[in-house]
Motif scaffolding. Structure first.
Motif, PDB file in Angstrom:
ATOM      1  N   GLN A   1       1.226  -0.987  -0.016  1.00  0.00           N
ATOM      2  CA  GLN A   1      -0.218   0.299   0.125  1.00  0.00           C
ATOM      3  C   GLN A   1       0.379   1.227  -0.325  1.00  0.00           C
ATOM      4  O   GLN A   1       2.143   1.155   0.870  1.00  0.00           O
TER       5      GLN A   1
ATOM      6  N   LYS B   1      -4.013   2.602  -3.149  1.00  0.00           N
ATOM      7  CA  LYS B   1      -4.142   4.111  -2.514  1.00  0.00           C
ATOM      8  C   LYS B   1      -5.355   4.001  -1.587  1.00  0.00           C
ATOM      9  O   LYS B   1      -5.111   4.784  -1.168  1.00  0.00           O
ATOM     10  N   ALA B   2      -6.501   3.503  -1.831  1.00  0.00           N
ATOM     11  CA  ALA B   2      -7.062   2.822  -1.384  1.00  0.00           C
ATOM     12  C   ALA B   2      -7.868   3.376  -0.167  1.00  0.00           C
ATOM     13  O   ALA B   2      -9.143   4.547   0.648  1.00  0.00           O
ATOM     14  N   HIS B   3      -6.906   2.968   0.715  1.00  0.00           N
ATOM     15  CA  HIS B   3      -6.775   3.019   2.405  1.00  0.00           C
ATOM     16  C   HIS B   3      -6.562   4.871   2.855  1.00  0.00           C
ATOM     17  O   HIS B   3      -7.223   5.481   3.651  1.00  0.00           O
TER      18      HIS B   3
ATOM     19  N   GLY C   1      -9.419  -0.543   0.339  1.00  0.00           N
ATOM     20  CA  GLY C   1      -8.677  -0.115   1.571  1.00  0.00           C
ATOM     21  C   GLY C   1      -8.475  -0.779   3.381  1.00  0.00           C
ATOM     22  O   GLY C   1      -7.103  -0.901   3.517  1.00  0.00           O
TER      23      GLY C   1
ATOM     24  N   GLU D   1     -13.895   2.080   0.383  1.00  0.00           N
ATOM     25  CA  GLU D   1     -13.091   1.130   1.490  1.00  0.00           C
ATOM     26  C   GLU D   1     -13.278  -0.242   1.860  1.00  0.00           C
ATOM     27  O   GLU D   1     -12.196  -0.216   2.750  1.00  0.00           O
TER      28      GLU D   1
END
Lengths: 225, 211
Positions: A87, B85-87, B38, B35
């Motif tokens: 991430q 990058k979703a988080h 993420g 969400e």
């Protein structure tokens, strides 16, 4: 108080990513100093997202569903992307301070990762070319020391001046940090500063000096912008 | 008509997590997929996002670049960034579509720069980061609704620092005039006169814009 702002068309092109890097940097720097223009950019971004991602009409959707990719290659791409466990971290706020003629300046965020050229000085003017690699468009940092100025000139192309620190005045007005001035060949001016002034400038052609002795040294135009 | 129906069929092999009537998810649905990706690295939510956004990103990029190869690259890179990058997406800060749009715009910008300027500087983050994340700051302000009017906020931003300090203490921190005097270590009379000056300026500022 910021008196001069980019116009809305400029902010909209910035929001949609359609400005060349040097001009996008000017918009970005201005927005860092002007919350009102930053909000305008946000609105344009939201608008562009809504327009761009609205329902595709059935004809486009159909044509592209066929030509775009087969479902199996879509699945392959999804598979490939989701294999990655990593991430990304949120980007940190970098900062960079420069020293010119004994003075320190903190650079705006947009310029932190742009290579600065060697400073060259002429009288009370110092200039560093920025390594934007933006084709014919040149971006520079320009420092006018106290009681200095730029001889009266006009521009063959456009000249964008964005004040980062300090003030200058010309025959029309006085300008301070955040002021965003876009001039073209219809403008002739003669900026002077009492206190010293650091500007971000973008130009696509040399300045053209209009008066007396300076007319003889027009090559100077290439020095400054 | 026939063609339209054909592509609206549910995709085989993909579990339907939400009770969807069509392929046109609502905004909260898009946000909840982001969400899920993420927080839970949910692949089927990512597949939903992919099926919604990829053709649209392709369409926008094709008309921007006029090249199928580039348009495909934008799709791949944008969807990869969404996965990674979703988080960082925060539905309190803005819409899912806007967030995805900014990722696509940044990918396109950096890609063009790699091609035309031969620069790997990924400048987009420096150019737009402070604007894309700006909502975070304003949403942290208490009593934000009272000051929603952009002109007013603008006016306050442009006050001289000493007046701004007094006005903000009053609006944002809800302090009384004597509390402000105590906090700033200045006489009550000074607080009053700064407020009066500030209010005159604000009225002037707002009046000016509305004339």
């Amino acid at each position: 108080m910021i008196k001069y702002h980019p116009d809305n068309a400029f902010l909209q092109s910035f929001a949609t990513g359609d400005l060349p890097a040097s001009l996008a940097a000017a918009a970005s720097i201005h927005c860092e100093m002007c919350s009102s223009c930053a909000q305008t950019v946000q609105s344009y971004t939201k608008q562009a997202a809504t327009d761009g991602f609205s329902a595709l009409d059935s004809r486009t959707e159909n044509a592209e569903a066929c030509s775009y990719r087969s479902m199996s290659s879509m699945d392959a791409m999804i598979e490939q992307i989701t294999k990655d466990e990593e991430q990304d971290m949120a980007s940190e706020n970098q900062s960079k301070t420069i020293q010119v003629q004994g003075k320190q300046f903190e650079l705006p965020r947009a310029l932190v990762n742009i290579p600065l050229g060697k400073w060259s000085s002429l009288g009370r003017l110092s200039r560093s070319r920025l390594g934007m690699n933006d084709g014919d468009i040149r971006a520079s940092l320009l420092l006018m020391e106290a009681d200095g100025g730029v001889p009266e000139h006009t521009h063959k192309g456009f000249e964008l001046t964005l004040i980062l620190e300090g003030h200058f005045k010309d025959e029309f007005d006085d300008y301070g940090p955040g002021d965003f001035l876009m001039l073209d060949s219809n403008h002739t001016h003669n900026p002077q500063t009492d206190t010293g002034c650091l500007c971000y400038t973008v130009s696509n052609d040399a300045q053209h000096f209009t008066k007396g002795f300076n007319r003889l040294v027009n090559p100077l135009g290439y020095f400054i912008y | 008509m026939h063609a339209e129906r054909a592509i609206r069929l549910p995709k085989a092999g993909h579990p339907i997590k939400f009770n969807r009537m069509s392929d046109d998810p609502c905004k909260t649905e898009l946000a909840s997929w982001l969400e899920l990706v993420g927080i839970e690295r949910d692949k089927s939510a990512f597949t939903d996002l992919f099926r919604y956004f990829a053709p649209r990103i392709y369409h926008i990029s094709l008309s921007k670049f006029g090249s199928e190869t580039l348009a495909n690259d934008v799709v791949q890179e944008t969807m990869t960034n969404i996965w990674r990058k979703a988080h960082l997406f925060d539905s309190a800060k803005g819409q899912a579509t806007t967030w995805v749009y900014t990722i696509m715009r940044n990918v396109s910008f950096d890609m063009l720069r790699r091609i035309s300027a031969n620069k790997e500087d990924n400048l987009s983050d420096d150019l737009w980061g402070h604007i894309d994340n700006a909502e975070e700051d304003s949403s942290l302000e208490p009593f934000r609704d009272h000051l929603a009017d952009r002109e007013l906020q603008n006016g306050i931003d442009n006050l001289p620092d000493d007046q701004k300090q007094v006005v903000e203490s009053m609006f944002y921190q809800d302090l009384s005039q004597s509390q402000i005097a105590e906090k700033l270590g200045i006489p009550l009379g000074t607080v009053k006169s700064r407020l009066r000056l500030a209010m005159t300026k604000l009225k002037h500022h707002i009046g000016e814009k509305h004339d």
